[in-house]
Design an enzyme around this catalytic site. Structure first.
Site, PDB file in Angstrom:
ATOM      1  N   HIS A  34     -34.234  70.731   4.496  1.00  0.00           N
ATOM      2  CA  HIS A  34     -34.780  69.608   3.733  1.00  0.00           C
ATOM      3  C   HIS A  34     -33.643  68.756   3.169  1.00  0.00           C
ATOM      4  O   HIS A  34     -33.612  67.536   3.320  1.00  0.00           O
ATOM      5  CB  HIS A  34     -35.670  70.131   2.604  1.00  0.00           C
ATOM      6  CG  HIS A  34     -35.880  69.166   1.471  1.00  0.00           C
ATOM      7  ND1 HIS A  34     -36.579  67.990   1.627  1.00  0.00           N
ATOM      8  CD2 HIS A  34     -35.471  69.201   0.168  1.00  0.00           C
ATOM      9  CE1 HIS A  34     -36.589  67.341   0.458  1.00  0.00           C
ATOM     10  NE2 HIS A  34     -35.920  68.051  -0.436  1.00  0.00           N
ATOM     11  N   ASP A  36     -21.392  39.193  13.792  1.00  0.00           N
ATOM     12  CA  ASP A  36     -21.830  40.567  14.080  1.00  0.00           C
ATOM     13  C   ASP A  36     -20.904  41.491  13.308  1.00  0.00           C
ATOM     14  O   ASP A  36     -20.046  41.033  12.546  1.00  0.00           O
ATOM     15  CB  ASP A  36     -21.745  40.853  15.587  1.00  0.00           C
ATOM     16  CG  ASP A  36     -22.665  41.995  16.005  1.00  0.00           C
ATOM     17  OD1 ASP A  36     -22.567  43.077  15.407  1.00  0.00           O
ATOM     18  OD2 ASP A  36     -23.492  41.810  16.929  1.00  0.00           O
ATOM     19  N   TRP A  96     -27.822  73.653   1.216  1.00  0.00           N
ATOM     20  CA  TRP A  96     -27.072  72.588   1.880  1.00  0.00           C
ATOM     21  C   TRP A  96     -25.601  72.639   1.494  1.00  0.00           C
ATOM     22  O   TRP A  96     -24.759  72.029   2.117  1.00  0.00           O
ATOM     23  CB  TRP A  96     -27.666  71.216   1.554  1.00  0.00           C
ATOM     24  CG  TRP A  96     -27.289  70.627   0.223  1.00  0.00           C
ATOM     25  CD1 TRP A  96     -27.669  71.073  -0.994  1.00  0.00           C
ATOM     26  CD2 TRP A  96     -26.469  69.476  -0.010  1.00  0.00           C
ATOM     27  NE1 TRP A  96     -27.137  70.271  -1.987  1.00  0.00           N
ATOM     28  CE2 TRP A  96     -26.396  69.276  -1.408  1.00  0.00           C
ATOM     29  CE3 TRP A  96     -25.785  68.569   0.822  1.00  0.00           C
ATOM     30  CZ2 TRP A  96     -25.681  68.242  -1.991  1.00  0.00           C
ATOM     31  CZ3 TRP A  96     -25.073  67.537   0.227  1.00  0.00           C
ATOM     32  CH2 TRP A  96     -25.025  67.382  -1.156  1.00  0.00           C
ATOM     33  N   SER A 124     -19.622  60.145  13.062  1.00  0.00           N
ATOM     34  CA  SER A 124     -20.485  58.970  13.021  1.00  0.00           C
ATOM     35  C   SER A 124     -20.290  58.185  11.727  1.00  0.00           C
ATOM     36  O   SER A 124     -20.125  56.956  11.739  1.00  0.00           O
ATOM     37  CB  SER A 124     -21.938  59.419  13.182  1.00  0.00           C
ATOM     38  OG  SER A 124     -22.813  58.468  12.662  1.00  0.00           O
ATOM     39  N   SER A 125     -20.277  58.907  10.606  1.00  0.00           N
ATOM     40  CA  SER A 125     -20.125  58.218   9.320  1.00  0.00           C
ATOM     41  C   SER A 125     -18.783  57.534   9.208  1.00  0.00           C
ATOM     42  O   SER A 125     -18.671  56.442   8.662  1.00  0.00           O
ATOM     43  CB  SER A 125     -20.235  59.203   8.158  1.00  0.00           C
ATOM     44  OG  SER A 125     -21.503  59.735   8.088  1.00  0.00           O
ATOM     45  N   HIS A 142     -19.418  65.534  -4.355  1.00  0.00           N
ATOM     46  CA  HIS A 142     -19.696  64.643  -5.465  1.00  0.00           C
ATOM     47  C   HIS A 142     -19.594  63.176  -5.056  1.00  0.00           C
ATOM     48  O   HIS A 142     -20.538  62.416  -5.260  1.00  0.00           O
ATOM     49  CB  HIS A 142     -18.882  64.939  -6.723  1.00  0.00           C
ATOM     50  CG  HIS A 142     -19.337  64.026  -7.793  1.00  0.00           C
ATOM     51  ND1 HIS A 142     -20.469  64.261  -8.513  1.00  0.00           N
ATOM     52  CD2 HIS A 142     -18.923  62.800  -8.128  1.00  0.00           C
ATOM     53  CE1 HIS A 142     -20.709  63.223  -9.280  1.00  0.00           C
ATOM     54  NE2 HIS A 142     -19.784  62.318  -9.064  1.00  0.00           N
ATOM     55  N   GLU A 150     -20.128  62.063  -2.318  1.00  0.00           N
ATOM     56  CA  GLU A 150     -21.288  61.876  -1.451  1.00  0.00           C
ATOM     57  C   GLU A 150     -22.504  61.378  -2.236  1.00  0.00           C
ATOM     58  O   GLU A 150     -23.248  60.516  -1.752  1.00  0.00           O
ATOM     59  CB  GLU A 150     -21.614  63.201  -0.755  1.00  0.00           C
ATOM     60  CG  GLU A 150     -22.946  63.258  -0.026  1.00  0.00           C
ATOM     61  CD  GLU A 150     -23.009  62.367   1.196  1.00  0.00           C
ATOM     62  OE1 GLU A 150     -21.928  62.017   1.724  1.00  0.00           O
ATOM     63  OE2 GLU A 150     -24.118  62.024   1.616  1.00  0.00           O
ATOM     64  N   TYR A 191     -22.525  59.531  -4.775  1.00  0.00           N
ATOM     65  CA  TYR A 191     -22.349  58.101  -5.049  1.00  0.00           C
ATOM     66  C   TYR A 191     -22.422  57.287  -3.773  1.00  0.00           C
ATOM     67  O   TYR A 191     -22.798  56.108  -3.805  1.00  0.00           O
ATOM     68  CB  TYR A 191     -21.047  57.858  -5.820  1.00  0.00           C
ATOM     69  CG  TYR A 191     -21.155  58.472  -7.193  1.00  0.00           C
ATOM     70  CD1 TYR A 191     -21.925  57.854  -8.169  1.00  0.00           C
ATOM     71  CD2 TYR A 191     -20.580  59.690  -7.476  1.00  0.00           C
ATOM     72  CE1 TYR A 191     -22.097  58.442  -9.401  1.00  0.00           C
ATOM     73  CE2 TYR A 191     -20.752  60.282  -8.709  1.00  0.00           C
ATOM     74  CZ  TYR A 191     -21.515  59.659  -9.675  1.00  0.00           C
ATOM     75  OH  TYR A 191     -21.700  60.254 -10.885  1.00  0.00           O
ATOM     76  N   SER A 234     -29.104  45.039  -7.706  1.00  0.00           N
ATOM     77  CA  SER A 234     -28.485  43.841  -8.272  1.00  0.00           C
ATOM     78  C   SER A 234     -29.057  42.576  -7.628  1.00  0.00           C
ATOM     79  O   SER A 234     -29.354  41.593  -8.318  1.00  0.00           O
ATOM     80  CB  SER A 234     -26.971  43.866  -8.051  1.00  0.00           C
ATOM     81  OG  SER A 234     -26.424  45.047  -8.559  1.00  0.00           O
ATOM     82  N   HIS A 244     -17.626  69.758 -11.690  1.00  0.00           N
ATOM     83  CA  HIS A 244     -18.739  69.925 -12.625  1.00  0.00           C
ATOM     84  C   HIS A 244     -19.918  70.632 -11.955  1.00  0.00           C
ATOM     85  O   HIS A 244     -20.872  70.998 -12.615  1.00  0.00           O
ATOM     86  CB  HIS A 244     -19.179  68.592 -13.253  1.00  0.00           C
ATOM     87  CG  HIS A 244     -19.714  67.575 -12.307  1.00  0.00           C
ATOM     88  ND1 HIS A 244     -19.465  66.244 -12.437  1.00  0.00           N
ATOM     89  CD2 HIS A 244     -20.478  67.676 -11.207  1.00  0.00           C
ATOM     90  CE1 HIS A 244     -20.064  65.571 -11.480  1.00  0.00           C
ATOM     91  NE2 HIS A 244     -20.688  66.430 -10.708  1.00  0.00           N
ATOM     92  N   HIS A 245     -19.834  70.814 -10.650  1.00  0.00           N
ATOM     93  CA  HIS A 245     -20.855  71.612  -9.963  1.00  0.00           C
ATOM     94  C   HIS A 245     -20.518  73.093 -10.015  1.00  0.00           C
ATOM     95  O   HIS A 245     -21.240  73.916  -9.478  1.00  0.00           O
ATOM     96  CB  HIS A 245     -20.975  71.178  -8.502  1.00  0.00           C
ATOM     97  CG  HIS A 245     -21.454  69.770  -8.349  1.00  0.00           C
ATOM     98  ND1 HIS A 245     -22.780  69.448  -8.247  1.00  0.00           N
ATOM     99  CD2 HIS A 245     -20.789  68.597  -8.310  1.00  0.00           C
ATOM    100  CE1 HIS A 245     -22.915  68.140  -8.142  1.00  0.00           C
ATOM    101  NE2 HIS A 245     -21.711  67.589  -8.179  1.00  0.00           N
ATOM    102  N   THR A 265     -21.464  53.238 -15.375  1.00  0.00           N
ATOM    103  CA  THR A 265     -22.876  53.207 -14.987  1.00  0.00           C
ATOM    104  C   THR A 265     -23.686  52.492 -16.048  1.00  0.00           C
ATOM    105  O   THR A 265     -24.596  51.718 -15.742  1.00  0.00           O
ATOM    106  CB  THR A 265     -23.418  54.631 -14.778  1.00  0.00           C
ATOM    107  OG1 THR A 265     -22.469  55.381 -14.033  1.00  0.00           O
ATOM    108  CG2 THR A 265     -24.726  54.597 -14.025  1.00  0.00           C
ATOM    109  N   LYS A 311     -23.524  48.846 -15.673  1.00  0.00           N
ATOM    110  CA  LYS A 311     -24.429  48.318 -14.668  1.00  0.00           C
ATOM    111  C   LYS A 311     -25.845  48.183 -15.222  1.00  0.00           C
ATOM    112  O   LYS A 311     -26.503  47.158 -15.056  1.00  0.00           O
ATOM    113  CB  LYS A 311     -24.449  49.207 -13.428  1.00  0.00           C
ATOM    114  CG  LYS A 311     -23.071  49.390 -12.817  1.00  0.00           C
ATOM    115  CD  LYS A 311     -23.139  49.720 -11.350  1.00  0.00           C
ATOM    116  CE  LYS A 311     -23.656  48.565 -10.563  1.00  0.00           C
ATOM    117  NZ  LYS A 311     -22.636  47.681 -10.052  1.00  0.00           N
ATOM    118  N   ARG A 352     -33.395  77.837  -9.253  1.00  0.00           N
ATOM    119  CA  ARG A 352     -33.726  77.096  -8.045  1.00  0.00           C
ATOM    120  C   ARG A 352     -33.587  78.012  -6.827  1.00  0.00           C
ATOM    121  O   ARG A 352     -33.095  79.120  -6.939  1.00  0.00           O
ATOM    122  CB  ARG A 352     -32.834  75.861  -7.908  1.00  0.00           C
ATOM    123  CG  ARG A 352     -31.361  76.152  -7.867  1.00  0.00           C
ATOM    124  CD  ARG A 352     -30.535  74.880  -8.022  1.00  0.00           C
ATOM    125  NE  ARG A 352     -30.464  74.148  -6.764  1.00  0.00           N
ATOM    126  CZ  ARG A 352     -29.435  73.370  -6.419  1.00  0.00           C
ATOM    127  NH1 ARG A 352     -28.404  73.223  -7.247  1.00  0.00           N
ATOM    128  NH2 ARG A 352     -29.424  72.727  -5.272  1.00  0.00           N
TER     129      ARG A 352
END
Ligand code: HEA
Ligand code: HEA
Ligand code: CUA
Ligand SMILES: [Cu+2]
Lengths: 296, 281, 518
Positions: C70, C99, C135, C162-163, C246, C248, C250, C261, C295-296, C321, C324, C443
Site C-alpha cells: 500500500h 517541450d 515500506w 526513472s525518478s 525524509h 522524500e 517533501y 499557491s 527524527h524517525h 512552512t 507559506k 501501527r
C-alpha cells in the site's frame, strides 16, 4: 524514429518526434532486472534471462547513442540543445556522487560509531556485554570475526603499494585527457588521438592492477566481501568505483573511435566533454577511496 | 449555504459521527488522550504532550480564524473586490517568521530538559536485561540467575487465529495478556537493557512513558520507575514491526511493593538454582 | 503551427513512442490514477481487517504485505508520478518552452516506471508473496522476505533511475528552456516548487539505491553492513533510508505547495502574497529536510546529542512552512474569493495539512515521540499531510487544469459532491487514528485489543466512504475527456501565467516560437 527531414534553423530547438528506443530500453532493463532477481532466487533460467537483458541493454546503448551521434553530425543540434545535454550530464554525475556518498557514509558510520559501540566505547558502550572479548579498532571484521579463515584473521592491502601506483595511473590519465582536450580545442587532431588512446590505456591498466589486487586479497589475504564490515566497505566502494572506471574507459574508446572518424569540432564536442567530466569524477572518487579506504 | 456554514456543518457532522461511535465506549477522555501513566517520566512526557497540544491549538485558533474570516469577509459573491496591490508587507512577514521562532524556542526548552533527564540511567538499583525474540520476550534479572520467557497468553492465542470462532470479547485482556509477566518493584529506579535475538523489536508500556528499540547485536538502555503508591498490572505491546506475529507479542508488567518483590525474586532464585542443580545431575 | 503542425501517430504506437510532453504527462497521470486505486484497494483490505478485533479476512503475513505494498504503491506509484505528470504538462507551458528539454529521456522515465511497477506488483503473485517488512524495509526483518526480496529491490532501482531522469529533465528544462524574459523570479510557483523538488530527488534517490544495494549484498554476498557480528549495525540502514525518506516526504508535498499557491491566487483574484518569500520558504524547507532525518529514529537509542540536534532542527521546519501558510492566508485577504472545485480542495488542504503539520511538530519533540512513535498517532500524522495534503493538492491541480488539457469544462456539481464527500470522509477516516495512537494502539498490527474497537470501526467506515467518493472523481474525469461545454483559453476569470494564453485544449505543440514575456 526521428523525423530528421524537418528543417531546423539554428534558432530552433531540436525535438526528436517519436522514438521506439525508450520503450525498448525499458524492456531491456526489465528483462535484465527480472533475470538478475531470478538468478539470485536460484532459478535455472535466471542466467539466460540476465544474459538476454545484457544483450538488449548493449543494443540499446548502441542504437540510442548511434541515433544521437547521427543527429548531431547532421547538425540538428543548436547551442541550446548542447547546453541541455551538458546540464543533463552534470546532474547525472551529481547523482552518481550521491550514490557513492551512501557507501562512504556507511564507511564513516562503521568506523566512528558501530565498531566503537560493539567494542564498548562511546554512547552505547553497554553493548560490549554481548561481545565481551571484542576490541574496537579499524580495520575490523567485527566481534564475530567474520571471514573466510577459520581463525577469523585477515590481512589488508597496504596503501603505498599497488594502490599508490593505481593512484598515479589515474591521476596521469586525468592529465593525458586534459592534454587531449586542449589539443582538440586547438585543432591538433594527432595529439588528440594519441592522448585519448593513452588515457583509456591507463584506465585499462588501472583495471588490470585492480583485478590482480582483488585476486590476491581474495585468495591470499583472507579479505573477501564477507570479511566483516572492512571487507564489505572495501569491496563495495572499490568495486563500484572499478565498474565506473570500466564504463568510463569504454566511453573513452567510443570517443576515440569517433575522433578517428573525424567527429568533433574545436567549438562543439559535447560528447568529448561529457566523457571527460565523467572521467574526472571517477578520478576524484578514487582519491577519496585512496585516502579513506586504503590509507587512514 | 455559505462556505463558513458548510465548514461548520462539516465539522459538526464529523463530530456527531465521532460522538455516536464513542457512546458504547467505556471511558471518555482516557481513550482520547495519552495516559498520564504511573511514573515520573510518563508524567513528564504527558506534560510535554499537553504543552504541545495546547500551543498547537492556540496557533490553530488564530490561523484557522484568520482563514475563515478571509473566506467569509472577502467573498466575491458578497461583492468583495480584490486589492491587486497587496503584494507583500515586510513588517508583517518578519512578524510571522519571528513569532513562530519564539514559540518554538519556548517549546524547545522544556523538551531539552526532559530529554536529558530521560537519558540519565545513573543511580539505578536493579538491572533487567530484555531480549526480543520472534515472537516473545525474554527477561533476565542481572546478577540473580533469574530469567524466563514471556509470551502471549494461551486463550488470546487461540482466539486470535484466523476465523477461530472465538469471540475476542470473551477473552480477558485479549492480546494484552502473557503466560508469565515481568515483575518489578515499585518506587525503584530500574535500568532496562534492551536487545534482540533475531530482528528489531521495541519494548513499550504506555503507562511507563518509555519506548525503546531492541536491536540485535546491540544493547540500548532506558530506565523506568513505577510510583511507590501505584502497584498493579501494566500492559503494553511490541512496537516495532518484527514479522507476522508482531501484533501478538504483548508485554505485561506486575509492579509489586519492594518487599513483595523481594520475596518473589527470592522464590524465583531458589527455583532457578533448583533447576540448575537438576540440570547438572 | 508551421511544419510541426502534424499531430501524433494513431493508436497504441503513439503511446509507446511519443516524446511529446503532454502525451507523457497524460500517461503519468493515468498511471498514477490507476495506482491510486490499486493502493487504495490495499488500504481497504487493511481497514476491513481492522474493522473489528479478531482476524476475519487475512493472515497476519498477508496483512503486512498489504501495509508494505500500500505504502510503496501510494508513494512511488500514485503521488510521485502524479506530480511528475503535472510537471510534464505544465512546466513547459508555464515557462514558455516548446517541450521538455530531453524528450526521449522523458519517455524513458515513464516506461521505466511502468516496468518497475510490473516487477514490484508481480511479487504479489509469487510463492511467499510480496515484501512484508513495511515500506521502510528495515533489516534484519526485510532479509526474511522470500523470493520477492531481489525483485522489490530491483524494482526500487528502476524507480530510482526513472525518478532521477525525470528530475534531471525538470532541472534542465527550467534552467535552459525558459522563454526570453521569463526570469527565474517571474516563474510561477508551481514550476519553482518542482525545480526544488527535482534537486531533492537527484540528491536522495541515489542514496536510497545505495542503501537497498547494501541490503542485497548483505543477503546474497555476506557483506556485514547491517550485521553487528561483522561490525555493522541494523540502524545504519535506518539512517540511510531516512536520509532519503525524509526529503522524500517533501518531494511529495512541495509540488502540492506550488499548486495551492497558484489556485489560491487565481480564486482570490489577486497575485500571490509575498512571492519571493514563498520561493525562499520552499528552498529553506528543502535545505532543512536534509538535516532532520533521524527524527524517525528517536527510539533507536541515539546518543543524547543526536536526539537534541534532530529535535531542534526538525522544529525549525515549522518556520518556513508557517510562512507559506500565512502567505496563502494573506493572499486571500482583501481578495475576491469564489469557491470553484480547485479552490475548495486548496482550502481543505490549507486546514488539514496544517493539522498534519501540527501533529508533525508534536512528533518532533523527542521525549513525547517516545510515546507517539510507531503508534497510530504517527499514521494519523502522515495521512493528514499525505491525503488531504499531497493528494488533495493533486486533485486541486486536476480540477484547475483539466479544462486546459481536455478543452472541456467538467461537471461542477459532481466535482463539488466529490469534494464534500472526500473532505468529510477523510476526517472520519484519519482523525480517530490520533485517538487510537494516543490510547496506545501500535501501527502495523492486524488485530488489536478490545479498547481500540470503536475508533477503528469509525475509521474503516471513513475509509470506505472516502474510497467510494473517489469513484466520482474517476467518472468525472472520463466524462470530461469525452465531452462537455467548451473551455475558453482563460478558463477561469482571473488568470496569471502563460498556460492561459494558449487555447484549450492546449495544442499538441505549444510555443514552437518562444513567447515574449514582459
Ligand atoms: C507529505 C508528507 C509529510 C510532511 C509534509 C511531513 C511534515 C512533517 N513531519 Fe512527518 N511524516 C511523514 C510525512 C510527512 N511529514 C511520513 C510518511 C511519516 C512516517 C513514515 C513512516 O514511519 O512510515 C512521518 C513521520 C514523522 C515523524 C516520525 C514519527 C515517528 O515515527 O515517531 C516526525 C517526527 O519528528 C515527523 C515530523 C514532521 C514535521 C515536524 C513536519 C513539518 O514539516 C510540519 C510543518 C508544518 C506545520 C508546523 C504547520 C503549519 C505551520 C504554522 C501554522 C506555523 C506556526 C506553527 C508553529 C510555530 C508551531 N513526521
Ligand atoms: C501517499 C501516500 C498514501 C496515501 C494516499 C494513503 C492512503 C490511505 N491509507 Fe495509507 N499509508 C501510507 C501512505 C499512504 N496512504 C504509508 C507510507 C503507510 C505506512 C506503511 C508502513 O507502515 O510501512 C500507510 C499505512 C496505512 C495504514 C496503517 C497500516 C498499518 O500500520 O498496519 C492504514 C490503516 O488504516 C492506511 C490507510 C489508508 C487509507 C484508508 C487511505 C485512503 O486514502 C485510500 C483511498 C483510496 C481508495 C479507497 C481507492 C479508491 C477507490 C476505489 C478503488 C474504488 C473501490 C472502492 C470501494 C469498493 C469502496 N494506510
Ligand atoms: Cu516484536 Cu514487533
Ligand atoms: Cu521526516
Amino acid at each position: 524514429m526521428a523525423h530528421a527531414e524537418q528543417t531546423h534553423d539554428a534558432s530552433q530547438y531540436y525535438f526528436p518526434h517519436g522514438s521506439r528506443l525508450p520503450f525498448f530500453g525499458s524492456i531491456a532493463l526489465f528483462v535484465l532486472m527480472a533475470g538478475a532477481a531470478a538468478t539470485l532466487n536460484g532459478a535455472a533460467i535466471g542466467g539466460w534471462v540476465l544474459g538476454l537483458g545484457l544483450v538488449l541493454l548493449a543494443t540499446l546503448f548502441f542504437l540510442w547513442f548511434g541515433e544521437v551521434i547521427r543527429e548531431n553530425q547532421a547538425g540538428l543540434y543548436n547551442e541550446q540543445v548542447d547546453r541541455s545535454f551538458r546540464m543533463g550530464m552534470m546532474w547525472f554525475i551529481f547523482s552518481e556522487v550521491m550514490f557513492f556518498a551512501a557507501f562512504f557514509g556507511a564507511l564513516f558510520y562503521a568506523r566512528q560509531l558501530s565498531v566503537a559501540w560493539l567494542g564498548g566505547e562511546g554512547a552505547k558502550a553497554v553493548t560490549s556485554l554481548l561481545w565481551p572479548d571484542f576490541e574496537a579498532g579499524w580495520p575490523s571484521n567485527g566481534p564475530g570475526a567474520l571471514g573466510p579463515r577459520e581463525d577469523g584473521s585477515y590481512e589488508i592491502i597496504p596503501a603505498f603499494g599497488l594502490p599508490a601506483l593505481n593512484t598515479a595511473l589515474l591521476l596521469t590519465s586525468g592529465l593525458t585527457l586534459t592534454i587531449a582536450h586542449h589539443a582538440l580545442k586547438s585543432g591538433h587532431r594527432g595529439v588528440l588521438k594519441l592522448f585519448l588512446a593513452l588515457t583509456f590505456a591507463l584506465g585499462f591498466v588501472f583495471l588490470g592492477v585492480q583485478i590482480y589486487e582483488y585476486g590476491h586479497a581474495w585468495r591470499d589475504l583472507g579479505l573477501q566481501l564477507g570479511t566483516g564490515i572492512y571487507g564489505s566497505t572495501f569491496f563495495m566502494l572499490t568495486g563500484f568505483h572499478g565498474l565506473h572506471v570500466l564504463v568510463g574507459a569504454i566511453m573513452l574508446v567510443v570517443i576515440w573511435l569517433r575522433s578517428l572518424a573525424g567527429h568533433f569540432t574545436p567549438r562543439q564536442h559535447f560528447a568529448f566533454e561529457a566523457v571527460a567530466w565523467y572521467w574526472h569524477f571517477v578520478d576524484v572518487v578514487w582519491l577519496g577511496l585512496f585516502i579513506f579506504v586504503y590509507w587512514i | 449555504m455559505s462556505i463558513a456554514k458548510r465548514m461548520l456543518m462539516r465539522s459538526a457532522v464529523a463530530g456527531v459521527l465521532a460522538a455516536l461511535a464513542t457512546m458504547p465506549a467505556h471511558a471518555g477522555w482516557d481513550l482520547l488522550n495519552m495516559p498520564k501513566g504511573v511514573s515520573e517520566l510518563s508524567r513528564e512526557i504527558y506534560d510535554m504532550h499537553m504543552i504541545m497540544l495546547w500551543i498547537c491549538t492556540v496557533i490553530a485558533v488564530f490561523t484557522f480564524g484568520a482563514m475563515i474570516w478571509a473566506m467569509v469577509r472577502f467573498r466575491k459573491s458578497k461583492g468583495a473586490v480584490a486589492d491587486g496591490k497587496m503584494l507583500h508587507n515586510a513588517r508583517l512577514e518578519a512578524a510571522w517568521t519571528i513569532v513562530p521562532v519564539l514559540i518554538l524556542i519556548g517549546m524547545a526548552i522544556p523538551s531539552v530538559e526532559k530529554l536529558i533527564k530521560i537519558e540519565d540511567t545513573s543511580g539505578s538499583e536493579l538491572t533487567i536485561k530484555v531480549t526480543g525474540y520472534q515472537w516473545q520476550w525474554h527477561y533476565e534479572y542481572l546478577g540473580t540467575g533469574v530469567s524466563f520467557f514471556s509470551r502471549l497468553a494461551r486463550d488470546s492465542d487461540a482466539a486470535r487465529q484466523k476465523r477461530s470462532g472465538i469471540d475476542p470479547r470473551s477473552v480477558e485482556h485479549y492480546l494484552l495478556n502473557v503466560d508469565k509477566p515481568l515483575v518489578v518493584p515499585t518506587g525503584t529506579k530500574i535500568r532496562m537493557l534492551l536487545t534482540a535475538n533475531d530482528v528489531i523489536h521495541a519494548w513499550w508500556v504506555p503507562d511507563f512513558g518509555m519506548k525503546r528499540d531492541a536491536i540485535p547485536g546491540f544493547i540500548n538502555e532506558m530506565w523506568i520507575s513505577v510510583d511507590e503508591d501505584k502497584p498493579g498490572t501494566y500492559r503494553g505491546q511490541c512496537a516495532e514491526l518484527c514479522g507476522a506475529d508482531h501484533g501478538f507479542m504483548p508485554i505485561v508488567v506486575d509492579a509489586k511493593p519492594p518487599a513483595e518483590f523481594r520475596a518473589w525474586l527470592e522464590q524465583q532464585m531458589a527455583a532457578a538454582a533448583g533447576s540448575r542443580l537438576a540440570a547438572t545431575e | 503551427m508551421g511544419e510541426h503542425g502534424h499531430g501524433p501517430p494513431k493508436g497504441i504506437v503513439r503511446w509507446l513512442t511519443t516524446t511529446n510532453h503532454k502525451d507523457i504527462g497524460t500517461m503519468y497521470l493515468v498511471f498514477s490514477l490507476v495506482m491510486f486505486l490499486v493502493g487504495g484497494l490495499m488500504a481497504l483490505v487493511i481497514r476491513s481487517e481492522l474493522f473489528q478485533p479478531g482476524l476475519q479476512l487475512v493472515d497476519p503475513a498477508f496483512f503486512n504485505q498489504m501495509t508494505t505494498m500500500h505504502a510503496l504503491v501510494m508513494v512511488f506509484g500514485a503521488v510521485m508520478p502524479a506530480t511528475v505528470g503535472l510537471a510534464n504538462w505544465m512546466i513547459p507551458m508555464q515557462i514558455g518552452a516548446a517541450d521538455m528539454a530531453l524528450p526521449r529521456m522523458n519517455l524513458f522515465s515513464f516506461w521505466l516506471l511502468a516496468f518497475a511497477f510490473l516487477l514490484l506488483l508481480s511479487t504479489l503473485f509469487i510463492p511467499g508473496g510480496a515484501p512484508a517488512a513495511g515500506w521502510t524495509l528495515y533489516p534484519p526483518l526485510v532479509l526474511q522476505t522470500g523470493q520477492a526480496f531481489p525483485m522489490a529491490i530491483f524494482a526500487i532501482h528502476l524507480m530510482g533511475a526513472s525518478s532521477i531522469m525525470g528530475a534531471i529533465n525538470v532541472i534542465v528544462t527550467i534552467v535552459n528552456m525558459r522563454a526570453p524574459g521569463m526570469t527565474l523570479l517571474k516563474m510561477p510557483l508551481f514550476s519553482w516548487s518542482w525545480l526544488i523538488t527535482a534537486y531533492l530527488l537527484i540528491a536522495v534517490m541515489p542514496v536510497f539505491a545505495g542503501g537497498v544495494t547494501m541490503l542485497l549484498t548483505d543477503y546474497y554476498f555476506h557483506t556485514s553492513f547491517f550485521n553487528a557480528a561483522g561490525g555493522g549495525d541494523p540502524v545504519l540502514f535506518q539512517h540511510v533510508f531516512w536520509f532519503f525518506g525524509h526529503p522524500e516526504v517533501y518531494i511529495m508535498i512541495l509540488p502540492a505547495f506550488g499548486i495551492v499557491s497558484e489556485v489560491i491566487a487565481t480564486f482570490s483574484r489577486k497575485p500571490i502574497f509575498g512571492y519571493e518569500a514563498m520561493v525562499y520558504a520552499i528552498a529553506s524547507i528543502a535545505f532543512l529536510s536534509f538535516i532532520v532525518w533521524a527524527h524517525h529514529m528517536f527510539t533507536v537509542g541515539m546518543p543524547l546529542a543526536g536526539q537534541l540536534f534532530f529535535t531542534l532542527s526538525t522544529m525549525l521546519i515549522a518556520v518556513p512552512t508557517g510562512v507559506k501558510i500565512f502567505n496563502w492566508t494573506a493572499t486571500m485577504w482583501r481578495g475576491s474569493i469564489s469557491f470553484e472545485p480547485p479552490m475548495l480542495f486548496a482550502l481543505a488542504f490549507l486546514f488539514l495539512f496544517t493539522i498534519g503539520g501540527f501533529s508533525g511538530l508534536m512528533l518532533a519533540i523527542a521525549p513525547a515521540d517516545f510515546q507517539y512513535h510507531d503508534t497510530y498517532f504517527v499514521v494519523a500524522h502522515f495521512h493528514y499531510v499525505l491525503v488531504p495534503g499531497a493528494v488533495f493538492g493533486i486533485m486541486a491541480a486536476v480540477y484547475y487544469w483539466l479544462p486546459k488539457w481536455t478543452g472541456h469544462m467538467y461537471d461542477m456539481a459532481l466535482a463539488k459532491w466529490h469534494f464534500w464527500l472526500s473532505a468529510i470522509f477523510v476526517n472520519v477516516l484519519f482523525f480517530p487514528q490520533h485517538y487510537l495512537g494516543l490510547a496506545g494502539m501500535p501501527r502495523r498490527i492486524p488485530d488489536y485489543a478490545l479498547q481500540f474497537t470503536e475508533w477503528n470501526m469509525v475509521s474503516t467506515i471513513g475509509a470506505f466512504g472516502f474510497g467510494l467518493s473517489q469513484l466520482l472523481f474517476v467518472w468525472l474525469i472520463v466524462k470530461c475527456v469525452k465531452g462537455g461545454e467548451r473551455a475558453t483559453a482563460g478558463v477561469w476569470d482571473y488568470q496569471h501565467g502563460l498556460e492561459w494564453t494558449v487555447p484549450s485544449p492546449a495544442p499538441y505543440h505549444t510555443f514552437e516560437k518562444a513567447p515574449e514575456v514582459r
